[in-house]
Design a protein around this motif. Sequence first.
Motif, mmCIF file in Angstrom:
data_model
loop_
_atom_site.group_PDB
_atom_site.id
_atom_site.type_symbol
_atom_site.label_atom_id
_atom_site.label_comp_id
_atom_site.label_asym_id
_atom_site.label_seq_id
_atom_site.Cartn_x
_atom_site.Cartn_y
_atom_site.Cartn_z
ATOM 1 N N ALA A 16 9.191 -65.608 45.662
ATOM 2 C CA ALA A 16 8.303 -64.929 44.719
ATOM 3 C C ALA A 16 9.085 -63.969 43.830
ATOM 4 N N ILE A 17 10.016 -63.237 44.404
ATOM 5 C CA ILE A 17 10.832 -62.311 43.620
ATOM 6 C C ILE A 17 11.625 -63.081 42.566
ATOM 7 N N CYS A 18 12.271 -64.162 42.965
ATOM 8 C CA CYS A 18 13.052 -64.962 42.007
ATOM 9 C C CYS A 18 12.183 -65.501 40.883
ATOM 10 N N THR A 19 11.106 -66.156 41.231
ATOM 11 C CA THR A 19 10.292 -66.814 40.204
ATOM 12 C C THR A 19 9.605 -65.804 39.290
ATOM 13 N N GLU A 20 9.126 -64.697 39.829
ATOM 14 C CA GLU A 20 8.461 -63.693 38.995
ATOM 15 C C GLU A 20 9.442 -62.990 38.068
ATOM 16 N N MET A 21 10.621 -62.666 38.567
ATOM 17 C CA MET A 21 11.602 -62.005 37.705
ATOM 18 C C MET A 21 12.054 -62.936 36.582
ATOM 19 N N ARG A 23 10.211 -65.353 35.298
ATOM 20 C CA ARG A 23 9.057 -65.457 34.404
ATOM 21 C C ARG A 23 9.015 -64.268 33.451
ATOM 22 N N VAL A 24 9.203 -63.076 33.999
ATOM 23 C CA VAL A 24 9.191 -61.873 33.166
ATOM 24 C C VAL A 24 10.365 -61.890 32.190
ATOM 25 N N ARG A 27 9.419 -64.085 29.371
ATOM 26 C CA ARG A 27 8.395 -63.435 28.533
ATOM 27 C C ARG A 27 9.017 -62.341 27.669
ATOM 28 N N VAL A 179 13.394 -56.191 32.479
ATOM 29 C CA VAL A 179 12.705 -56.858 33.598
ATOM 30 C C VAL A 179 12.487 -55.867 34.742
ATOM 31 N N LEU A 183 8.752 -54.679 36.093
ATOM 32 C CA LEU A 183 8.360 -54.936 37.493
ATOM 33 C C LEU A 183 8.560 -53.729 38.399
#
Length: 185
Positions: A16-21, A23-24, A27, A179, A183
């Motif tokens: 989750a940390i990898c994919t969310e960071m 993604r951000v 963006r 990022v 976050l």
Amino acid sequence: RIAIVIGPRFPLLSLAICTEMLRVANRESASTAFARTILTSDGGPAMSSCGIEIAADDSVERFGKADVVVVLTSYAPEETCAPNVLAWLRRQDRQGAIMCCADTGALVLARAGVIRDRYFAVHHEPTPAYREAFGDTVLIDRLNANDRGLLSSGGAMATAEMVLDFIAACEGAPLAKRVAHVLNA
């Protein structure tokens, strides 16, 4: 192209940390600089250490060249050491991919022969076993390490710093700082 390799009982929080960071980062940079693909040895789903199953996007054998490889393992890193995974990791390393690992993923990279003489960090629980298997020459007692294209973290929360390091290496420190700010990392 970022290939995230997950094995049986991988750490869901690290994923989750990898994919969310990433993604951000995409963006905030208004681009798709960080295209990620989740891989398993056979392309099938993998069960996380908390019992949540995640579908893979592809298998290591079908995936081509990666710019960054992230190996996520937790309680059973040896179960990720299938011959096809180890061969694929060696090939990615030879082709110049930035190699990353979280939690106990260093064992998989070590078995693939990718770590060599580079420093790496691992989760504190298996440290005695790592020292017995690989000696004290490369294992460091820190949450994160970054040594000549090998980034490693010693656990799920430390994975955030590792991901910020490769965002900075790939797209610059200002994006990594943005990022982290977004976050609260």
